[in-house]
Design an enzyme around this catalytic site. Sequence first.
Site, mmCIF file in Angstrom:
data_model
loop_
_atom_site.group_PDB
_atom_site.id
_atom_site.type_symbol
_atom_site.label_atom_id
_atom_site.label_comp_id
_atom_site.label_asym_id
_atom_site.label_seq_id
_atom_site.Cartn_x
_atom_site.Cartn_y
_atom_site.Cartn_z
ATOM 1 N N ASP A 436 0.855 -1.187 0.000
ATOM 2 C CA ASP A 436 0.000 0.000 0.000
ATOM 3 C C ASP A 436 0.894 1.241 0.000
ATOM 4 O OD1 ASP A 436 -2.309 1.491 0.069
ATOM 5 O OD2 ASP A 436 -2.786 1.078 2.164
ATOM 6 N N GLU A 439 2.744 4.810 -4.212
ATOM 7 C CA GLU A 439 2.741 5.670 -5.413
ATOM 8 C C GLU A 439 4.080 6.412 -5.647
ATOM 9 O OE1 GLU A 439 -0.940 4.320 -4.280
ATOM 10 O OE2 GLU A 439 0.281 5.661 -3.070
ATOM 11 N N ASP A 512 -8.953 3.759 -2.433
ATOM 12 C CA ASP A 512 -9.813 4.249 -1.351
ATOM 13 C C ASP A 512 -11.129 4.796 -1.892
ATOM 14 O OD1 ASP A 512 -7.768 3.531 0.306
ATOM 15 O OD2 ASP A 512 -7.013 5.557 0.600
#
Length: 830
Positions: A436, A439, A512
């Site tokens: 997670d 990015e 999300d």
Amino acid sequence: MSAHVVARRQIRGPNPQYRTLLDTMVLTERGARFELLQPDSQKSLLLSVSPCKNNTVRILIDELQPIKARYRVPDVLVGEPQGERMSVERQSKDSVTLSWSSGRHQVRVWHFPFRLEILCEDEVMVTFNSKGKLWFETLQEPPSSLWKETFKEFVDIKANGPSSIGSDLCLHGFSHVYGLPEHADDLQLRDTRDGEPYRLYNLDVFAYDVYSRFGLYGSVPLLVAHKPDRTLGLFWLNASETYVNVHYSPSEHQQTDVHWLSESGVIDCVVLLGPGPQQLFSQYAQLTGYQALPPLFALGYHQCRWNYNDEADVKAVDAGFDQHDIPYDVIWLDIEHTDGKRYFTWDPEHFPEPAELQHHLQRKKRKLVVISDPHFKFDPGWLLYNEAREGGHFVRDREGQIYLGSCWPGNRTVFLWLNCSCLIQGSTPSLFLWNDMNEPSVFGGPEQTMPKDAVHHGGWEHRELHNLYGFYQHMATAEGLIARSGGSERPFVLTRSFFAGSQRYGAVWTGDNVATWEYLEISIPMILSLSITGIAFCGADVGGFFRDPEPELLVRWYQAAALQPFFRSHCAIWSKRREPWLFGEEVTAAIRTVIKQRYCLLPFWYTLFHQAHTSGLPPLRPLWVEFPRDESTFSVDNQYMIGDEYLLFLHLLSVELFLFLSWFNCLGRHAGGALLACPVIKPGVEEIKVLLPGSDEVNQPPGNTFICFDGLADGELYLDDGHSFSYRDRKAFCLRRFNMLSGRLLCREDGAFDCDTVIQSLTVLGVKNKPSTVVVHLSGEEHLPDNYSSTFKKQSLQSAVTDEAKTGCDKHSGQTISRQDNNTQYKLKE
């Protein structure tokens, strides 16, 4: 940030025109090279054109003599595509035409202004630089005062000046294009003249806007174009911030112009020529890799929240599934399970015996997944931190110091440039991983990510490889899990950030989302967009990550997600508990039913993933993939096909094989054992309208499955041990192929997997007259097995279609044959 400036600079122009110096042409074993000259600036570029044996053409443009090497994306392509030699077909002072594949394919390069045409059977398919938008900012020596660009309070230093690149391509005859995930938008790309271009820049976007072209967590720079007789693709291999403009011409012109703009790197564009969707998927998989074959458990149901509190909480939730008779395979732990946000560790108070917890779950054949983010807590007292620092594995700032950002461990967080394939303390073979925040997410950073002038290994600035960051963590994590087993066991890793090629390492989810109906609705085109661009193992958080879903929305989301590849319920720490039994018996019963239906279909899903792993065909397919000539399907993204036109529906929970036959030729072709899915995505719906390709729309009650055929059937079932690489290394698999034609059913088997699964019964529906005899021929046997029996019974195939259709589907006699052998030929005689 800076690419906004780049986009404006390129779009507003003026664009310099380039000449092709045709007398510089060099033919090689891999294609052809030309020099391009910009007359005003006298800047020279090197153009390479490489046709490949799998019907693709690679166009590569770089500086002829750069002051230093420009970044070329590594590791995404699984190998250098095998080029083909070209020969000169025609040549004049204005152009040269080169051909290959016995002249079926051609490339025509024009002198001035430079443009490049790709032709198939003498028809121009694609023109590169059709509008003259080729843009290439060459690197420069650092001046006395550095080039700077600002974004809010952030300053971006460009050591060698602006280095953006771009070009346009015209797709002749095409008016429908798709791809370019990840965006919360329609499946068909919209014309961008009315707003922003599509942005490819991986960002942590909490509760992202729907129907937006803003970049989200991952980027796949693949655009897919389709028309009734051709499917082709454009793959723009660049990992810097990229923008894509799409302009559809008026319907009478039937063409689409695509303009790519990237902040840095080189122009590396692969044109995939199809000609059909299946060939295009295969071509792309040959470039960037096939979808990893997941372990079987990963296709089951996953239960997750941020966070389950402690070991007792995990065991209580696990027991709840047993108590309420709801199957599941995996329970997940978010960041709170760690010791002070130090990944690869356990909170000593709440998770003191992690190995015992894993053994507890494994005794029930269940797995545990824990999170691992790409940042480390700045902690000189932590052994793993010290090992990474001493190995030089941390990203540095432009001054050469270790870059410090902010994320879950606090304001002093460091980031790995190449994520370590570490093993978690207390890890057992039943523990798997979740990547997670990769990015990468940096709290308080520019656009909540890393500055572009941060420096990675090899001296490359972050701007060059930003969209690859999560790809590398995913790669390293998968490799670490494989190493844990000595190379024998398949990994399972879920990632939020991704790039082209991420399909080789595991699964992806859409980030999300929010517990509202519009997020349920948008999840379908998002997943379809991922599916057609190689990321086949994908899904969205069931129920929405943020906020609390009403019971009706929750049930509808379960129903939709059970018909998607990755099936996980997940919610935020601020959301109410959401285990399936907390909403009353009616809701529990509905969720139980849909999860059990998922498990009934697991052999079907597993077979589809075998196809994805070997042919590149995604399990989920927009309607136009299976009905490429039916233009009514081209803009449909609220329903889709699961699988292709296999006419066998394999139902192995009760170990039965059903072969559905219908003499109703609704589609004018044999189509169908795939599932047609049309989830309910609006509140209060009791009836939905479904497009049946090749026919008029009909109303169909939600939850029913409609299947129709014309008397021909074929299909396959794939089996292996469900967890190891033995299928690859020792051919330990079983692939059963079935074919029905003229009343004869053939069952053939390949592979060396010794499985105990048998076909107990065969049910044939749609037989007009009761057969007088059934002939069964077993390979290598002269007599029928002792346990063979043949019975006849009435069967009904129900479908909510027109009366004309029902004439061919309802109340036909059926037949059931029970047996215990796998290599058999059946023949029905009237």
